[in-house]
Design an enzyme around this catalytic site. Structure first.
Site, PDB file in Angstrom:
ATOM      1  N   HIS A  98       1.006  -1.385  -0.127  1.00 45.88           N
ATOM      2  CA  HIS A  98       0.118  -0.154  -0.306  1.00 45.88           C
ATOM      3  C   HIS A  98       1.161   1.364  -0.268  1.00 45.88           C
ATOM      4  CE1 HIS A  98      -4.661   1.703   0.177  1.00 45.88           C
ATOM      5  NE2 HIS A  98      -3.309   2.301   1.013  1.00 45.88           N
ATOM      6  N   GLU A 111      -3.391 -11.705   5.163  1.00 49.35           N
ATOM      7  CA  GLU A 111      -2.781 -10.943   5.969  1.00 49.35           C
ATOM      8  C   GLU A 111      -3.761 -10.752   7.559  1.00 49.35           C
ATOM      9  OE1 GLU A 111      -0.758 -11.432   4.027  1.00 49.35           O
ATOM     10  OE2 GLU A 111       1.090  -9.891   4.432  1.00 49.35           O
ATOM     11  N   TYR A 154      -7.271  -9.912   6.353  1.00 49.28           N
ATOM     12  CA  TYR A 154      -8.271  -9.142   5.168  1.00 49.28           C
ATOM     13  C   TYR A 154      -9.130 -10.504   5.448  1.00 49.28           C
ATOM     14  CZ  TYR A 154      -4.702  -5.477   4.345  1.00 49.28           C
ATOM     15  OH  TYR A 154      -4.126  -4.198   4.984  1.00 49.28           O
ATOM     16  N   ARG A 198     -11.634 -18.083  13.759  1.00 45.65           N
ATOM     17  CA  ARG A 198     -10.423 -17.078  14.553  1.00 45.65           C
ATOM     18  C   ARG A 198     -11.651 -15.937  14.961  1.00 45.65           C
ATOM     19  NH1 ARG A 198      -6.096 -14.837  17.713  1.00 45.65           N
ATOM     20  NH2 ARG A 198      -6.409 -12.434  17.424  1.00 45.65           N
ATOM     21  N   ARG A 227      -3.491 -14.413  -3.082  1.00 44.62           N
ATOM     22  CA  ARG A 227      -2.560 -14.671  -2.102  1.00 44.62           C
ATOM     23  C   ARG A 227      -3.418 -14.849  -1.174  1.00 44.62           C
ATOM     24  NH1 ARG A 227       0.493  -9.639   0.321  1.00 44.62           N
ATOM     25  NH2 ARG A 227       2.675 -10.643   1.587  1.00 44.62           N
ATOM     26  N   HIS A 286      -1.981  -8.827  10.203  1.00 41.28           N
ATOM     27  CA  HIS A 286      -1.429  -7.749  10.675  1.00 41.28           C
ATOM     28  C   HIS A 286      -1.858  -7.756  12.371  1.00 41.28           C
ATOM     29  CE1 HIS A 286      -1.198  -6.094   6.933  1.00 41.28           C
ATOM     30  NE2 HIS A 286      -1.707  -5.694   6.465  1.00 41.28           N
ATOM     31  N   GLN A 295      10.827   2.783   8.700  1.00 38.07           N
ATOM     32  CA  GLN A 295      10.163   4.131   8.945  1.00 38.07           C
ATOM     33  C   GLN A 295       9.915   5.104   8.320  1.00 38.07           C
ATOM     34  OE1 GLN A 295      14.317   5.797  11.145  1.00 38.07           O
ATOM     35  NE2 GLN A 295      13.660   7.406  10.912  1.00 38.07           N
ATOM     36  N   GLN A 304      26.204   7.619  12.603  1.00 36.66           N
ATOM     37  CA  GLN A 304      25.793   6.858  14.097  1.00 36.66           C
ATOM     38  C   GLN A 304      24.926   5.532  13.075  1.00 36.66           C
ATOM     39  OE1 GLN A 304      24.335   8.563  16.755  1.00 36.66           O
ATOM     40  NE2 GLN A 304      25.840   9.264  16.677  1.00 36.66           N
TER      41      GLN A 304
HETATM   42  P1  NAP Z   1      16.105  11.114  22.236  1.00 35.05           P
HETATM   43  O1  NAP Z   1      15.010  10.137  21.712  1.00 35.05           O
HETATM   44  O2  NAP Z   1      15.393  13.052  22.916  1.00 35.05           O
HETATM   45  O3  NAP Z   1      15.902  10.789  24.135  1.00 35.05           O
HETATM   46  C1  NAP Z   1      17.251  10.998  24.926  1.00 35.05           C
HETATM   47  C2  NAP Z   1      16.722  10.615  26.113  1.00 35.05           C
HETATM   48  O4  NAP Z   1      17.425  11.190  27.341  1.00 35.05           O
HETATM   49  C3  NAP Z   1      15.102  11.133  27.167  1.00 35.05           C
HETATM   50  O5  NAP Z   1      14.264   9.569  27.040  1.00 35.05           O
HETATM   51  C4  NAP Z   1      15.293  11.778  27.959  1.00 35.05           C
HETATM   52  O6  NAP Z   1      14.261  11.678  28.455  1.00 35.05           O
HETATM   53  C5  NAP Z   1      16.839  11.823  27.973  1.00 35.05           C
HETATM   54  N1  NAP Z   1      17.140  12.843  28.290  1.00 35.05           N
HETATM   55  C6  NAP Z   1      17.914  14.235  27.695  1.00 35.05           C
HETATM   56  N2  NAP Z   1      18.367  15.104  28.438  1.00 35.05           N
HETATM   57  C7  NAP Z   1      19.082  14.401  29.260  1.00 35.05           C
HETATM   58  C8  NAP Z   1      19.802  14.838  30.078  1.00 35.05           C
HETATM   59  N3  NAP Z   1      20.265  16.007  30.029  1.00 35.05           N
HETATM   60  N4  NAP Z   1      20.217  13.752  31.357  1.00 35.05           N
HETATM   61  C9  NAP Z   1      19.591  12.430  31.044  1.00 35.05           C
HETATM   62  N5  NAP Z   1      18.473  12.177  30.777  1.00 35.05           N
HETATM   63  C10 NAP Z   1      18.356  13.633  29.499  1.00 35.05           C
HETATM   64  O7  NAP Z   1      17.451  10.213  21.917  1.00 35.05           O
HETATM   65  P2  NAP Z   1      17.901   9.651  21.235  1.00 35.05           P
HETATM   66  O8  NAP Z   1      17.944   8.129  22.427  1.00 35.05           O
HETATM   67  O9  NAP Z   1      19.377   9.761  21.374  1.00 35.05           O
HETATM   68  O10 NAP Z   1      17.114   9.202  19.849  1.00 35.05           O
HETATM   69  C11 NAP Z   1      18.101  10.603  18.714  1.00 35.05           C
HETATM   70  C12 NAP Z   1      17.332  10.314  18.228  1.00 35.05           C
HETATM   71  O11 NAP Z   1      17.464   8.824  17.094  1.00 35.05           O
HETATM   72  C13 NAP Z   1      15.579  10.166  17.698  1.00 35.05           C
HETATM   73  O12 NAP Z   1      14.166  11.036  17.234  1.00 35.05           O
HETATM   74  C14 NAP Z   1      15.448   8.971  17.440  1.00 35.05           C
HETATM   75  O13 NAP Z   1      13.738   9.800  17.572  1.00 35.05           O
HETATM   76  C15 NAP Z   1      15.552   8.068  16.586  1.00 35.05           C
HETATM   77  N6  NAP Z   1      15.657   6.767  17.152  1.00 35.05           N
HETATM   78  C16 NAP Z   1      15.133   6.331  16.137  1.00 35.05           C
HETATM   79  C17 NAP Z   1      15.265   4.796  16.015  1.00 35.05           C
HETATM   80  C18 NAP Z   1      14.293   4.201  14.943  1.00 35.05           C
HETATM   81  O14 NAP Z   1      14.521   3.168  15.249  1.00 35.05           O
HETATM   82  N7  NAP Z   1      13.157   4.481  14.051  1.00 35.05           N
HETATM   83  C19 NAP Z   1      16.388   4.169  16.984  1.00 35.05           C
HETATM   84  C20 NAP Z   1      17.017   5.258  17.609  1.00 35.05           C
HETATM   85  C21 NAP Z   1      17.116   6.485  17.882  1.00 35.05           C
HETATM   86  P3  NAP Z   1      14.257  12.629  30.076  1.00 35.05           P
HETATM   87  O15 NAP Z   1      14.499  13.961  29.685  1.00 35.05           O
HETATM   88  O16 NAP Z   1      12.552  12.207  30.758  1.00 35.05           O
HETATM   89  O17 NAP Z   1      14.721  11.790  30.818  1.00 35.05           O
HETATM   90 FE1  SF4 Z   2      11.181   1.102   4.153  1.00 31.32          FE
HETATM   91 FE2  SF4 Z   2      13.356   1.136   5.424  1.00 31.32          FE
HETATM   92 FE3  SF4 Z   2      13.042  -0.153   3.487  1.00 31.32          FE
HETATM   93 FE4  SF4 Z   2      12.762   2.365   2.868  1.00 31.32          FE
HETATM   94  S1  SF4 Z   2      14.282   1.278   3.546  1.00 31.32           S
HETATM   95  S2  SF4 Z   2      11.981   0.400   2.125  1.00 31.32           S
HETATM   96  S3  SF4 Z   2      11.499   3.389   4.502  1.00 31.32           S
HETATM   97  S4  SF4 Z   2      11.871  -0.359   5.498  1.00 31.32           S
END
Ligand code: NAP
Ligand code: SF4
Length: 673
Positions: free
Chosen positions: A28, A166, A168, A177, A216, A254, A341, A413
């Site tokens: 989709h 899936e 549907y 189920r 499917r 799903h 994502q 990263q």
């Molecule tokens: P984040 O999502 O901003 O989380 C940072 C964490 O640190 C929060 O839980 C915050 O919670 C805490 N924090 C912030 N300042 C602090 C301080 N001064 N002292 C202690 N704790 C503090 O950042 P991140 O985990 O580093 O991730 C970075 C970005 O990458 C985010 O946007 C995230 O969504 C993205 N990411 C995405 C995926 C994915 O799978 N899509 C995976 C990893 C990361 P509190 O303030 O409540 O303590």
């Molecule tokens: Fe979807 Fe991530 Fe694959 Fe792109 S790289 S098709 S966003 S799973």
């Protein structure tokens, strides 16, 4: 000899001869919901047809209003609605491709109040309760499928796929189920099969023999009350008998609480479920789920487990997947990293899909970046996602690019993420960037921390993509030897003890918990199945067996200052998988925590007015990031040598750091340079 002889051998299916075994599986895109204008959808599929895919299956199109996925979802129920579809079929055929339309009645999965199903049993993932269909209504739905198929033929499609997996509508009828009926459309398997078979027969009658018909079928339901092996194989044989040309396969409803496509699922994890169906029928069978590379796809075909392979997300990531593989350039395929994502997470948020690794996905109707009018000398500082994307697109446009990277490794990263269990595919993306850097002749200067002097002369443009640095804690003991910033841990430069506190429960804190929970090796397929309680051969109903959790290596506390729910990662379609993994690993989640200090006894915290000491060996800090902006001139001034400095990725905005945004920003900037 060809590297993928099975993948690139032709196959005759129904009235069509396909040039290869690569099928774009139904996905989709959200573009099919813009039914008044299918030009974007047409351009989307045209690009995949040009990219050499053997057969395209569209996203689901409803045969009637009640069957729509959402109130304005794609529907083909009248002659007027045929016109936009013609744009799609003409574009694909002009590009040399073949395309079938998937007919999907959502049943109780529709996101609207008019949903209907076999019985009035609400789906756990829906807020709408379905109406049980009357026998008259069932007969109407059969006719609607037939009309939809006839209209699809009129629109120029090469065939139709009837969606019966899936979870549907047809899945709902097939499984006890949801199907709790006592009339002729329910009860035993014969009764539950009646609607799928009646639909196939009516569609076949409506379109004739010379029109490709796929069905499917869910070959592994992964829900309680799902079908077992005997029922699945009986259904497959009956569908073949009823006139289906090709059996496509589906894995998991799903609403299943077992992951089926996220990166943590081993590649080709469900081939056994497909293989047993393949052995039960004579018509061709399509394998699906986690077949990201030509090597994996070839191996599945070569072993005889399937006749064709369906890819969806890999073709979103790279429309030229098939052509590159056929030309022996598989290392040049942009790899899907199974992050969900920008694709599935968007779909479930009601938005059109994009792709984290391919900023052009879904944008095919607008012109891409054109060759540069004059080559320029471009310095890009930082080889994280933003810098890599900038460098590649700039070089593809003909610019002379030099890429500076302070460390010995590409990826920033992304390279850290690749160390997290279930995110190993991120490493493939870095490998792809490395390949393209060499192919495009980009000058790569690893282990080189660029300073202003390096950028003063010799360049026509400077791009700063220096990324982020982890935020440091400001509390007593923050420099204690127990404290480990997350990059040190993930990169393997520091090791955590047996009892660990993780400060910060954002996406990275959760990833770090998964890293700490995992042993040193990736689980085998058998271990993964045991952990999640899956029997791919469905010896038990739904293929569910009691789960056997792996050994626990550590005691972990995950902490945050905010009150409220924790442990669910940021991804809509992946966060729940992480939450289950953390719960299963016994991670203790503490919200509303105030950090008081770190010393030899551990981490001192205050919670609900009580001071306590977590007697941990290590404190891993995942408290967010700050931008690295050493090379960014103050606002209003120019950079070294008087040049304007462009800033992309985390160096520009550290909050809500996002690889998709970084890659898109880099590519868009490079498209303008
Ligand atoms: P984040 O999502 O901003 O989380 C940072 C964490 O640190 C929060 O839980 C915050 O919670 C805490 N924090 C912030 N300042 C602090 C301080 N001064 N002292 C202690 N704790 C503090 O950042 P991140 O985990 O580093 O991730 C970075 C970005 O990458 C985010 O946007 C995230 O969504 C993205 N990411 C995405 C995926 C994915 O799978 N899509 C995976 C990893 C990361 P509190 O303030 O409540 O303590
Ligand atoms: Fe979807 Fe991530 Fe694959 Fe792109 S790289 S098709 S966003 S799973």
């Amino acid at each position: 000899m060809h590297a993928y002889p099975h993948l690139f051998s032709p196959l005759t299916v129904g009235p069509l001869t396909l040039p290869n075994r690569v099928v774009m599986g139904s996905m989709h895109t959200g573009l099919e919901d813009h039914f008044w204008d299918y030009s974007r959808l047409a351009a989307f599929y045209e690009a995949r047809a040009r990219g050499g895919v053997g057969l395209i299956i569209t996203g689901g199109i409803a045969p009637n209003r009640r069957g729509q996925l959402q109130p304005l979802g794609g529907r083909l129920a009248s002659r007027l609605a045929v016109l936009p579809h013609r744009l799609v079929t003409r574009a694909v055929h002009a590009a040399g491709g073949r395309i079938v339309m998937q007919i999907l009645h959502a049943g109780r999965y529709g996101y609207h109040p008019f949903v209907e199903s076999a019985s009035a049993v609400q789906a756990p993932i829906s807020r709408f309760s379905p109406r049980a269909m009357s026998a008259r209504r069932i007969a109407q739905v059969v006719r609607d499928h037939a009309r939809c198929a006839r209209l699809a033929r009129l629109a120029g499609y090469d065939g139709v796929e009837i969606m019966g997996s899936e979870g549907y509508l047809l899945s709902q009828f097939l499984c006890a189920r949801v199907n709790q009926r006592q009339d002729a459309w329910g009860g035993d398997l014969q009764g539950r099969l009646r609607l799928p078979l009646a639909t196939v027969e009516a569609v076949r009658q409506a379109v004739g023999r010379d029109f490709l018909l796929l069905f499917r079928l869910s070959v592994l339901d992964l829900v309680e009350g799902g079908n077992d092996r005997e029922a699945i194989l009986t259904a497959a044989r009956a569908l073949e008998q009823a006139g289906v040309d090709v059996l496509d396969t589906g894995i998991g409803w799903h609403e299943a609480r077992i992951p089926t496509i996220v990166g943590a699922v081993p590649r080709a994890a469900f081939r056994a479920a497909v293989a047993q169906v393949k052995r039960a029928v004579r018509i061709p069978v399509i394998a699906t789920n986690r077949l990201p590379t030509p090597e994996v796809a070839e191996e599945v075909l070569a072993s005889g487990d399937a006749d064709l392979v369906a890819l969806a997300r890999p073709l979103l990531a790279d429309p030229d997947w098939a052509r590159k593989a056929a030309q022996g350039r598989a290392t040049g395929i942009i790899p899907c990293i199974a992050c969900n994502q920008a694709c599935l997470d968007r779909t479930f948020a009601g938005q059109p899909v994009g792709c984290l690794v391919n900023p052009r996905a879904g944008q095919e109707a607008t012109p891409g970046w054109s060759p540069a009018s004059a080559p320029r000398r471009i310095a890009v500082v930082g080889a994280g996602p933003a810098g890599l994307s900038t460098a590649l697109v700039a070089a593809e446009r003909g610019h002379h690019v030099t890429l500076f990277e302070a460390t010995a490794e590409l990826g920033g990263q992304l390279a850290l993420a690749a160390r997290v269990p279930g995110k190993e595919e991120y490493g493939e993306l870095i490998r792809y960037y490395r390949t393209r850097i060499a192919e495009l002749g980009i000058t790569l200067r690893l282990n080189t921390r660029a300073v202003a002097e390096d950028l003063r002369q010799g360049w026509d443009a400077v791009v700063v993509a220096t990324g982020v640095t982890p935020r440091r804690l400001q509390l007593p003991g923050s420099d204690h030897p127990k404290v480990i910033p997350y990059p040190e841990l993930l990169a393997g430069r520091r090791h955590a003890g047996a009892r660990v506190a993780v400060i910060g429960a954002g996406g990275i804190g959760i990833d770090v918990c998964e890293f700490l929970l995992a042993g040193s090796t990736r689980p085998t397929l058998d271990e993964w199945c045991a952990e999640w309680g899956v029997d791919p051969t469905s010896a038990t109903p739904g293929g569910l067996v009691p789960s056997v959790p792996g050994p626990r290596h550590r005691e972990i506390w995950l902490l945050q200052r905010k009150p409220g729910r924790m442990g669910r990662g940021p991804g809509l379609t992946t966060g729940w998988v992480q939450q289950i993994a953390l719960r299963r690993g016994g991670v203790q989640m503490l919200a509303g925590v105030q950090y008081l200090g770190i010393d030899d006894t551990g981490l001192r915290i205050q919670r609900a007015g009580q001071v306590e000491v977590l007697a941990v060996d290590s404190v891993v800090v995942c408290a967010g990031q700050e931008s690295v902006r050493d090379l960014v001139p103050p606002a209003g001034s120019t950079g070294p040598g008087g040049l304007a400095v462009h800033v992309v990725g985390g160096a520009g905005q550290a909050a809500e750091l996002d690889a998709e945004r970084a890659i898109r920003q880099g590519a868009e900037l490079a498209g303008r340079l």
